[in-house]
Design an enzyme around this catalytic site. Structure first.
Site, PDB file in Angstrom:
ATOM      1  CG  ASN A   9     -30.798 -11.960 -13.071  1.00 40.15           C
ATOM      2  OD1 ASN A   9     -30.360 -11.726 -11.951  1.00 40.15           O
ATOM      3  ND2 ASN A   9     -30.822 -13.173 -13.594  1.00 40.15           N
ATOM      4  NE  ARG A  90     -31.760 -13.805  -8.821  1.00 41.63           N
ATOM      5  CZ  ARG A  90     -30.507 -14.239  -8.865  1.00 41.63           C
ATOM      6  NH1 ARG A  90     -29.724 -13.895  -9.857  1.00 41.63           N
ATOM      7  NH2 ARG A  90     -30.050 -15.027  -7.915  1.00 41.63           N
ATOM      8  CG  HIS A 178     -29.610 -19.812  -6.971  1.00 43.90           C
ATOM      9  ND1 HIS A 178     -28.636 -20.548  -6.338  1.00 43.90           N
ATOM     10  CD2 HIS A 178     -28.989 -18.714  -7.459  1.00 43.90           C
ATOM     11  CE1 HIS A 178     -27.471 -19.920  -6.421  1.00 43.90           C
ATOM     12  NE2 HIS A 178     -27.665 -18.807  -7.093  1.00 43.90           N
ATOM     13  NE  ARG A 236     -22.023 -16.002  -2.882  1.00 38.63           N
ATOM     14  CZ  ARG A 236     -23.177 -16.091  -3.531  1.00 38.63           C
ATOM     15  NH1 ARG A 236     -24.227 -16.600  -2.931  1.00 38.63           N
ATOM     16  NH2 ARG A 236     -23.279 -15.667  -4.774  1.00 38.63           N
ATOM     17  CD  GLU A 374     -31.604 -16.741 -12.743  1.00 36.00           C
ATOM     18  OE1 GLU A 374     -30.778 -16.280 -13.555  1.00 36.00           O
ATOM     19  OE2 GLU A 374     -31.327 -16.984 -11.560  1.00 36.00           O
TER      20      GLU A 374
END
Ligand code: ADP
Length: 389
Positions: A9, A90, A178, A236, A374
């Site tokens: 990831n 990912r 996500h 962001r 994840e």
């Protein structure tokens, strides 16, 4: 010797990984997880599933290839008798082409790379380790798992921008991101028999988004065409009036690359606090600007939660996950405090303990803290994709 899956990831400054043993029937068995902080020197840290430290040392060379080689060598020689037989990744953007996990061939890697303009900062981070492994270990099977895939169930009007339809045909639509994290939470809720409720999952990390779920499927999300939309994030901006972009381009003389840098790397918590993108530092600071960044983060999160509750037609369950969601009691309390009109009532003691359920018995919305995973989602996809070959 155990056969193992490596789940990678790749983030902006770190490479998280999970090692999973296979061979016995059933789920991949988690053996170790860790991360490499990139830099010179890079630093590898890993622990066994039960929290036992396994490695914590500097890696003198910091190139991506050196780091991946060090991780593979550590798994195969030091962490036990293991041979890595497949590696899962990912991948941030699958566009309108890629949904199910795929075995990555050179042609597909190129096709995924061609989606980089849709996610100029994140897609190359996904692609670089794939290309590095293809060069270093061309026989190792690599599987791509797409963050956008979980949101394939989002339909108009939620998926749509109010632009002329010709732009939608060019792929300008709301994708959502996500997805592997949301899939991890959805499978956990499903295992508990609780996926039929109107649920909002708040993935609050450096990148942050919300997902509205019904029956374990995404029906709306806050990130859109890009990973910039929606919530205030570490660096962001989140949702922004598009008129601001026109103004900066036309009247401030900003070049597109400067605008990209501003929106992805200089805004959000960092931009407002003028101090840090790290929520821990903001919470610890007495500077009013740090407080204002915290308040904006919370305000915008609650505004978006209300919007997604509208998509769902109500709210039964609110799940907090990722770095801030799992660890910041202050953020959870502030968010829930603004949502009392929606029937949300937080139990302060449970919240301080980061308990799995932090709502009071009187709350009409169950409030949960669920760690995301994840890497385990990636490992499951790898096992399925490789056993289908
Ligand atoms: P990424 O998107 O990089 O995977 P993470 O999910 O690891 O990010 O989340 C990183 C964020 O979590 C940072 O803003 C960090 O400050 C925040 N965080 C981690 N632990 C805590 C904590 N105990 N209290 C508040 N914020 C925390």
């Amino acid at each position: 010797m155990n056969e193992a899956i490596l789940a990678l990831n790749a983030g902006s400054s770190s490479l998280k990984f999970g090692v999973y043993d296979i061979g016995c029937p059933g789920e991949p068995r988690p053996a170790a997880r860790g991360s490499v902080e990139m830099g010179l020197p890079a630093h590898i840290k890993a622990e066994a599933e039960k929290g036992k430290p396994l490695v914590d040392r500097a890696l003198p060379n910091g190139s991506l290839e050196d780091v991946i080689e060090a991780v593979l060598t550590w798994i195969e020689t030091e962490s036990g008798e293991r041979r890595v037989t497949a590696c899962g990744h990912r991948i941030v953007h699958g566009g309108t082409l890629f949904f199910d996990p795929i075995v990555l061939t050179p042609e597909q890697i190129d096709a995924i790379d061609a989606l980089s303009p849709l996610s100029p900062l994140h897609q190359p981070r996904s692609i670089n380790p794939i290309r590095a492994i293809a060069r270093m270990r061309p026989r190792l099977r690599q599987i791509g798992c797409f963050d956008t895939a979980f949101h394939r169930t989002i339909r108009p009007p939620a998926s749509r921008f109010a632009l002329p339809r010709a732009y939608e045909r060019k792929g300008i639509r709301r994708y959502g991101f996500h997805g592997l994290s949301y899939e991890s939470i959805a499978s956990r809720l499903q295992a508990e028999g609780k996926s039929d409720r109107r649920t909002i999952v708040a993935h609050l990390g450096n990148g942050a988004s919300l997902c509205a779920m019904r029956n374990g499927a995404s029906v709306d999300t806050t990130m859109g065409f890009s990973t910039l939309d929606g919530l205030v994030m570490g660096t962001r901006c989140g949702a922004l009036d598009p008129g601001v972009l026109l103004y900066l381009l036309q009247h401030e003389g900003m070049a597109p690359h400067e605008l990209q840098h501003l929106l992805y790397e200089k805004s959000g918590l960092l931009g407002i606090s003028e101090m840090s993108a790290d929520m821990r530092e903001l919470e610890a600071s007495a500077d009013p600007k740090a407080r204002e960044a915290f308040e904006l983060f919370v305000f915008r999160a609650t505004r978006e939660i209300a919007a997604l509750a509208n998509t769902l037609g109500g709210l039964d369950c609110l799940v907090f996950t990722a770095g801030i969601g799992e660890h910041s009691g202050a953020v959870r309390k502030a968010i829930c405090g603004r949502l009392d009109w929606l029937g949300v009532a937080i139990d302060d003691d449970a919240n301080l303990r980061h308990a799995p359920t932090i709502s009071t018995p009187a709350s009409t919305v169950e409030i949960r803290v669920v760690p995301t995973d994840e890497e385990s989602v990636i490992a499951r996809h790898v096992l399925k994709a490789t056993s289908e070959i």
